[in-house]
Write a protein that holds these residues in place. Structure first.
Motif, PDB file in Angstrom:
ATOM      1  N   TYR A  20     -65.515  12.270  72.982  1.00  0.00           N
ATOM      2  CA  TYR A  20     -65.906  10.599  73.009  1.00  0.00           C
ATOM      3  C   TYR A  20     -66.300  10.411  74.444  1.00  0.00           C
ATOM      4  O   TYR A  20     -65.879  10.900  75.364  1.00  0.00           O
ATOM      5  N   LEU A  51     -63.494  11.951  76.635  1.00  0.00           N
ATOM      6  CA  LEU A  51     -62.281  12.386  76.112  1.00  0.00           C
ATOM      7  C   LEU A  51     -62.478  13.288  75.066  1.00  0.00           C
ATOM      8  O   LEU A  51     -63.621  13.372  74.330  1.00  0.00           O
ATOM      9  N   GLN A 103     -55.598  12.924  65.469  1.00  0.00           N
ATOM     10  CA  GLN A 103     -56.319  13.281  66.706  1.00  0.00           C
ATOM     11  C   GLN A 103     -55.275  12.956  67.672  1.00  0.00           C
ATOM     12  O   GLN A 103     -55.009  12.020  68.009  1.00  0.00           O
ATOM     13  N   TYR A 104     -55.356  14.015  68.442  1.00  0.00           N
ATOM     14  CA  TYR A 104     -54.668  13.634  69.697  1.00  0.00           C
ATOM     15  C   TYR A 104     -55.585  14.032  71.003  1.00  0.00           C
ATOM     16  O   TYR A 104     -56.383  15.002  71.119  1.00  0.00           O
ATOM     17  N   PHE A 105     -55.385  13.285  71.917  1.00  0.00           N
ATOM     18  CA  PHE A 105     -56.583  13.084  73.078  1.00  0.00           C
ATOM     19  C   PHE A 105     -56.028  13.792  74.431  1.00  0.00           C
ATOM     20  O   PHE A 105     -54.819  13.751  74.710  1.00  0.00           O
ATOM     21  N   GLY A 106     -56.915  14.293  74.896  1.00  0.00           N
ATOM     22  CA  GLY A 106     -56.476  14.662  76.368  1.00  0.00           C
ATOM     23  C   GLY A 106     -56.752  13.801  77.380  1.00  0.00           C
ATOM     24  O   GLY A 106     -57.162  12.526  77.037  1.00  0.00           O
ATOM     25  N   PRO A 107     -56.462  13.971  78.774  1.00  0.00           N
ATOM     26  CA  PRO A 107     -56.530  12.956  79.678  1.00  0.00           C
ATOM     27  C   PRO A 107     -57.830  12.539  79.964  1.00  0.00           C
ATOM     28  O   PRO A 107     -58.153  11.545  80.796  1.00  0.00           O
ATOM     29  N   TYR A 118     -53.813   2.980  68.181  1.00  0.00           N
ATOM     30  CA  TYR A 118     -53.434   4.111  69.573  1.00  0.00           C
ATOM     31  C   TYR A 118     -53.223   3.034  70.830  1.00  0.00           C
ATOM     32  O   TYR A 118     -53.663   1.860  70.579  1.00  0.00           O
ATOM     33  N   SER A 170     -57.715   4.921  82.733  1.00  0.00           N
ATOM     34  CA  SER A 170     -58.084   6.287  82.980  1.00  0.00           C
ATOM     35  C   SER A 170     -57.050   7.445  82.201  1.00  0.00           C
ATOM     36  O   SER A 170     -56.928   8.636  82.806  1.00  0.00           O
ATOM     37  N   GLN A 171     -56.682   7.084  81.196  1.00  0.00           N
ATOM     38  CA  GLN A 171     -55.991   7.863  80.393  1.00  0.00           C
ATOM     39  C   GLN A 171     -56.373   8.100  78.834  1.00  0.00           C
ATOM     40  O   GLN A 171     -57.156   7.290  78.535  1.00  0.00           O
ATOM     41  N   GLY A 172     -56.311   9.337  78.031  1.00  0.00           N
ATOM     42  CA  GLY A 172     -56.566   9.122  76.790  1.00  0.00           C
ATOM     43  C   GLY A 172     -55.983   8.633  75.886  1.00  0.00           C
ATOM     44  O   GLY A 172     -54.503   8.151  76.255  1.00  0.00           O
ATOM     45  N   PRO A 173     -56.517   8.041  74.770  1.00  0.00           N
ATOM     46  CA  PRO A 173     -55.829   7.111  73.799  1.00  0.00           C
ATOM     47  C   PRO A 173     -54.425   7.830  73.271  1.00  0.00           C
ATOM     48  O   PRO A 173     -54.854   9.333  73.072  1.00  0.00           O
ATOM     49  N   LEU A 190     -62.897   7.965  63.452  1.00  0.00           N
ATOM     50  CA  LEU A 190     -62.392   7.390  64.591  1.00  0.00           C
ATOM     51  C   LEU A 190     -63.433   6.527  65.345  1.00  0.00           C
ATOM     52  O   LEU A 190     -64.253   6.841  66.114  1.00  0.00           O
TER      53      LEU A 190
END
Lengths: 115, 111
Positions: free
Chosen positions: A35, A90, A104-108, B36, B41-44, B99
């Motif tokens: 993303y 992302l 879905q699990y997101f990274g930083p 979510y 500055s972080q991912g969801p 999504l």
């Protein structure tokens, strides 16, 4: 902690250059989605990879490309960078199996700045 | 993809219950509703997901009426650390690009 890691955390490039961003999936996941999130906006879907093949794509030009490796890690490549490519990128991993795709699990994220 | 509509921002005092409502009039039969949370500055971060009626976990509850055209995320007794953007998403679990994030709701918790 989701178990999804991305590298690098920050990156500065100049217009016209190429960039490669990397993502390691959460253990047990076989699908990776990428993303783009511009400042103040929600994440925009770029594409998804499942079993090393592209499995869906959003409204992004072909200069955005990707790879998924046998260990399910992934790369996002962007060619001919433009100023508007500056964003947080992302990566999200999930498990796709018979019956559908799990959460879905997101990274930083990787913060890319194009000058 | 079913589009969602949420309030752009909300303010709440610490310790109060916060309810964020999302409209999704074109939700399809196979669509799930997922929320979510995202800090700057972080991912969801996944909060909760549901299909109908009510779902509750350790951080939130999700209320979905019978027609499923809207849903409400309920955060009990918010704290300052709950200040974040909250996204409501609707999509088919089996879809590849399922999504679609809107602009979300920016929740500010005030001391």
């Amino acid at each position: 902690e989701t178990g999804v890691t991305q590298s690098p955390t920050h990156l500065i490039k100049t217009r016209g250059q190429q960039v490669t961003l990397r993502c390691s999936s959460q253990s047990g996941h076989n699908t990776v989605s990428w993303y783009q999130q511009a400042l103040g906006q929600g994440p925009q879907f770029i594409f998804q990879y499942y079993r090393e093949e592209e499995n869906g794509r959003g409204n992004f030009p072909p200069r955005f490309s990707g790879l998924q490796f046998p260990n399910y890690s992934s790369e996002l490549n962007v060619n001919a960078l433009e100023l508007d490519d500056s964003a947080l990128y992302l990566c999200a991993s999930s498990l796709v199996r018979t019956g559908g795709q799990e959460t879905q699990y997101f990274g930083p994220g990787t913060r890319l700045l194009v000058l | 993809l079913a589009k969602t509509t949420q309030p752009i921002s909300m303010d709440s005092y610490e310790g109060q219950e916060v309810n964020i409502t999302c409209s999704h009039n074109n939700i399809a039969t196979n669509d799930y509703i997922t929320w979510y949370q995202q800090f700057p500055s972080q991912g969801p971060r996944f909060i909760i997901q549901g299909y109908k009626t009510k779902v509750t976990n350790e951080v939130a509850s999700l209320f979905i009426p019978a027609d499923r055209k809207s849903s409400t995320l309920s955060l009990p007794r918010v704290s300052l650390s709950d200040t974040a953007v909250y996204y409501c998403l609707v999509g088919d679990k089996a879809g590849a690009n399922n999504l679609f994030f809107g602009t979300g709701t920016r929740l500010t918790v005030i001391p």
